[in-house]
Design an enzyme around this catalytic site. Structure first.
Site, PDB file in Angstrom:
ATOM      1  N   TYR A 297      -4.996  11.901  -0.969  1.00 47.97           N
ATOM      2  CA  TYR A 297      -4.308  10.633  -0.718  1.00 47.97           C
ATOM      3  C   TYR A 297      -2.810  10.793  -0.997  1.00 47.97           C
ATOM      4  O   TYR A 297      -1.967  10.273  -0.258  1.00 47.97           O
ATOM      5  CB  TYR A 297      -4.921   9.565  -1.630  1.00 47.97           C
ATOM      6  CG  TYR A 297      -4.525   8.144  -1.327  1.00 47.97           C
ATOM      7  CD1 TYR A 297      -4.737   7.598  -0.070  1.00 47.97           C
ATOM      8  CD2 TYR A 297      -3.962   7.337  -2.310  1.00 47.97           C
ATOM      9  CE1 TYR A 297      -4.397   6.293   0.198  1.00 47.97           C
ATOM     10  CE2 TYR A 297      -3.629   6.029  -2.050  1.00 47.97           C
ATOM     11  CZ  TYR A 297      -3.841   5.497  -0.796  1.00 47.97           C
ATOM     12  OH  TYR A 297      -3.505   4.205  -0.543  1.00 47.97           O
TER      13      TYR A 297
ATOM     14  N   LYS B  39       0.393  10.247   1.537  1.00 49.70           N
ATOM     15  CA  LYS B  39       1.535   9.378   1.253  1.00 49.70           C
ATOM     16  C   LYS B  39       2.848  10.141   1.265  1.00 49.70           C
ATOM     17  O   LYS B  39       3.904   9.562   1.475  1.00 49.70           O
ATOM     18  CB  LYS B  39       1.344   8.713  -0.120  1.00 49.70           C
ATOM     19  CG  LYS B  39       0.257   7.664  -0.129  1.00 49.70           C
ATOM     20  CD  LYS B  39       0.330   6.798  -1.384  1.00 49.70           C
ATOM     21  CE  LYS B  39      -0.187   7.522  -2.606  1.00 49.70           C
ATOM     22  NZ  LYS B  39      -0.299   6.618  -3.781  1.00 49.70           N
TER      23      LYS B  39
ATOM     24  N   CYS C 214       0.820  -1.215   0.000  1.00 53.19           N
ATOM     25  CA  CYS C 214       0.000   0.000   0.000  1.00 53.19           C
ATOM     26  C   CYS C 214       0.850   1.258   0.000  1.00 53.19           C
ATOM     27  O   CYS C 214       0.654   2.159  -0.807  1.00 53.19           O
ATOM     28  CB  CYS C 214      -0.950  -0.008   1.190  1.00 53.19           C
ATOM     29  SG  CYS C 214      -2.158  -1.325   1.041  1.00 53.19           S
ATOM     30  N   HIS C 215       1.790   1.351   0.924  1.00 54.41           N
ATOM     31  CA  HIS C 215       2.597   2.564   0.991  1.00 54.41           C
ATOM     32  C   HIS C 215       4.074   2.272   1.143  1.00 54.41           C
ATOM     33  O   HIS C 215       4.848   3.107   1.587  1.00 54.41           O
ATOM     34  CB  HIS C 215       2.094   3.486   2.108  1.00 54.41           C
ATOM     35  CG  HIS C 215       0.640   3.799   1.974  1.00 54.41           C
ATOM     36  ND1 HIS C 215      -0.318   3.051   2.595  1.00 54.41           N
ATOM     37  CD2 HIS C 215      -0.014   4.716   1.233  1.00 54.41           C
ATOM     38  CE1 HIS C 215      -1.513   3.521   2.256  1.00 54.41           C
ATOM     39  NE2 HIS C 215      -1.358   4.517   1.434  1.00 54.41           N
ATOM     40  N   GLY C 216       4.452   1.029   0.821  1.00 49.76           N
ATOM     41  CA  GLY C 216       5.870   0.708   0.690  1.00 49.76           C
ATOM     42  C   GLY C 216       6.653   0.484   1.972  1.00 49.76           C
ATOM     43  O   GLY C 216       7.868   0.655   1.979  1.00 49.76           O
TER      44      GLY C 216
END
Lengths: 180, 422
Positions: B298, B302, A144-146
């Site tokens: 989003y 991130k 998902c976000h590494g």
């Protein structure tokens, strides 16, 4: 109609002030106690709490394999670690980490790694890199976000703040654990 | 709202009006009793389009509920049942799912129109706040609605978004307590689906309530207009009905054609194929993408390496719109007379679209390949900084330093001048 109050002076605490504040306080307590059930109903219900533990027979898991079991709606990773993996985990004990932990504190028996398979960032299930020790740290990688976890489930890279969580578990015998 | 100029034509109408003056209220709000600036362009069409979409969503939603079951064992099947078995079920569901996207398109244009023409500036700040509240309610409603089909994206979207609230972990176990309260369990599960269903049904009606307040707040100062100057004399205004009802109806018919193109020719283009796979808590899709209307935020999430600050940055990126009326210190409303403001406004739009594009990419994906290669994460960080810089640096400075172009004395004068030139 007359009251027993003396003529009110400014700043003076009268019977009326007292009654006013007392009524307000009792009213507020009443509102809060009435609201609490409306909030608390959202918390896990009795039947959800009743499913709180699961027993797993690990005798069929060969060395070098991971099994996923569902506990409280979450995947649990049970990794039968090889000697090489344990050695790697121990050798990296002093590497820089966001959430430092020793390899020996990550598992009750070093060959059995039991962890909640949920990324501590935003709850995805990390992918398994353990088989070929691929990726930088040879553990788990969250798509998902590494975030990257090592072979002891310790966070080594990416946005996740903590190591993969270890659930409460106990050994019922040599190869059976009770999770929860 | 409200008007004293309304005169019922029939005797029965008069009898009723004396007892409940609701026809006068409608007349004064959306009828001939409301005088709007005479120079409103088509960007002013999007308010009524948003109202139309709200009605469409509520209507189709209420009907869909008649065929849907909010339970983890039945929800996915219920949606397939709607698609395959229910008469015109496919039409209702595609209208509702694409309708959500259309609603957001319309509302984004409506918000950006307000930004460009300075509709948020005094005396319309509360009007602007109420609009933002509607937008926040829409985001919550849209998110919970996306969970109801109980596909893979539903489940994992719900997992990622609810986990955001676990970032508020100020003492040990606080984050988990919040999450267990939100989920009604130890993960996204049946209790979560049921409460999302309940709230997804409730919130649209809350939106209706706030829309009424929004229109009320609009009618005190009246509509802003492309020139951004106050409408003064009767020469500056025309009655809402028939002039703007007709103009809005024309725009609406054009809009419905585009809406229909999506429903009938590309109903799944806004969706994600993984959502046609039933939710499975053991397998995360290789790449979780939210609905397009959340993508810029989003990317901002991130871009920040720390979980708590990532969440704070994401929420701030929306909440910062609330202080826009004070960040902008210009005396002139419309960007028509503020060339530098207009220039940076368009840069902001381009940057926001770029943020949205990056939201669809994996953080490690190489976006620009020039020998070295720049990944989505790096670009996302740059674009996020630019996003906030627009509000914190550009708007406050440019609005105070820019020398504006001369503003016309009245709307009527400007219209007449344009006619002479033309």
């Amino acid at each position: 109609m007359t009251t027993n109050d003396q003529i009110e002076h400014e700043e003076e605490v009268t019977r009326r002030n007292f009654l006013y504040v007392a009524t307000g306080v009792v009213g507020a307590v009443g509102v809060v106690s009435a609201a609490w059930p409306l909030v608390d109903q959202m918390n896990p219900s009795a039947d959800v709490l009743a499913l709180a533990s699961v027993e797993v027979d690990m005798s069929s898991i060969p060395e070098g394999q991971t099994v996923k079991v569902l506990w409280r709606g979450k995947p649990i990773f049970i990794r039968h670690r090889t000697a090489k993996e344990i050695a790697r985990g121990v050798s990296e004990d002093n590497d820089p980490m966001k959430d430092p932990a020793l390899d020996k504190d990550r598992a009750q028996k070093p060959e059995w790694l039991v962890m909640i398979g949920i990324c501590t960032h935003l709850g995805c299930v990390p992918l398994d890199n353990t088989e070929f020790q691929s990726g930088e740290y040879g553990g788990w990688y969250c798509p998902c976000h590494g975030s990257e976890y090592d072979i002891a489930g310790r966070i080594r890279k990416g946005p996740a703040p903590r190591n993969l969580e270890i659930p409460k578990y106990e050994y019922l015998n040599d190869t059976t654990v009770k999770i929860g | 709202m409200g008007s004293s100029t309304y005169v019922p034509k029939s005797k029965a109408g008069k009898w009723f009006e004396e007892r409940l003056p609701i026809m006068g209220l409608i007349h004064g709000t959306l009828g001939a009793g409301y005088n709007a600036p005479r120079n409103l362009n088509y960007w002013w069409n999007f308010g009524s389009l948003a109202g139309f979409m709200l009605v469409v969503q509520i209507l189709t939603g209420i009907i869909l509920v008649m065929h849907y079951t909010p339970h983890v064992d039945f929800a996915f099947r219920a949606v397939e049942h709607i698609m395959r078995d229910v008469n015109y079920g496919w039409l209702l569901r595609y209208t509702h799912s694409n309708g959500a996207s259309m609603f957001f398109v319309v509302v984004y244009i409506h918000i950006l129109r307000g930004m460009y023409f300075g509709s948020y500036k005094s005396p319309r700040e509360v009007l602007w706040f109420l609009g933002l509240v509607i937008y926040l309610l829409m985001m919550a409603t849209g998110f919970m609605g996306y969970v109801l089909p109980w596909g893979q994206m539903s489940f994992w979207g719900a997992t990622v978004i609810t986990n955001l609230f676990g970032a508020f972990n100020f003492y040990d176990g606080m984050g988990d307590s919040i999450l267990h309260l939100l989920w009604g369990g130890f993960s996204v599960d049946n209790p979560t689906l049921q409460r999302f269903f309940s709230l997804h049904y409730l919130l649209p009606f809350v939106i209706v309530g706030v829309v009424i307040l929004h229109i009320w707040a609009l009618h005190l100062p009246g509509s802003n207009n492309p020139l951004g100057i106050d409408a003064k004399g009767p020469g500056d205004k025309i009655p809402f009905h028939p002039y703007y009802t007709a103009k809005d109806a024309f725009g609406l018919s054009f809009f419905i054609v585009i809406f229909a193109l999506f429903i009938f020719y590309m109903p799944n283009i806004m969706g994600h194929p993984d959502n046609y796979i039933e939710a499975n808590p053991m397998v995360t899709p290789s790449h979780i993408v939210p609905e397009w209307y959340y993508l810029p935020f989003y990317t901002i999430l991130k871009a920040v390496p720390d979980k708590l600050f990532g969440v704070i940055a994401m929420f701030s990126s929306i909440l910062i719109f609330f202080v826009l009326p004070w960040l902008d210190g210009s005396k002139v409303r419309s960007a028509k007379f503020r060339p530098a403001t207009a220039f940076f406004f368009w840069l902001f739009i381009i940057n926001a679209i770029f943020l949205g594009y990056l939201g669809t990419k994996l953080p490690s994906a190489i976006i620009i390949n020039m020998g070295g290669g720049i990944d989505a994460l790096t670009l996302g960080r740059i674009a996020s900084v630019l996003y906030f810089a627009y509000f914190i640096v550009v708007v406050p400075l440019v609005s105070r330093m820019e020398s504006t172009k001369p503003v016309p004395t009245s709307i009527a004068q400007s219209v007449l001048d344009a006619r002479k030139e033309g």
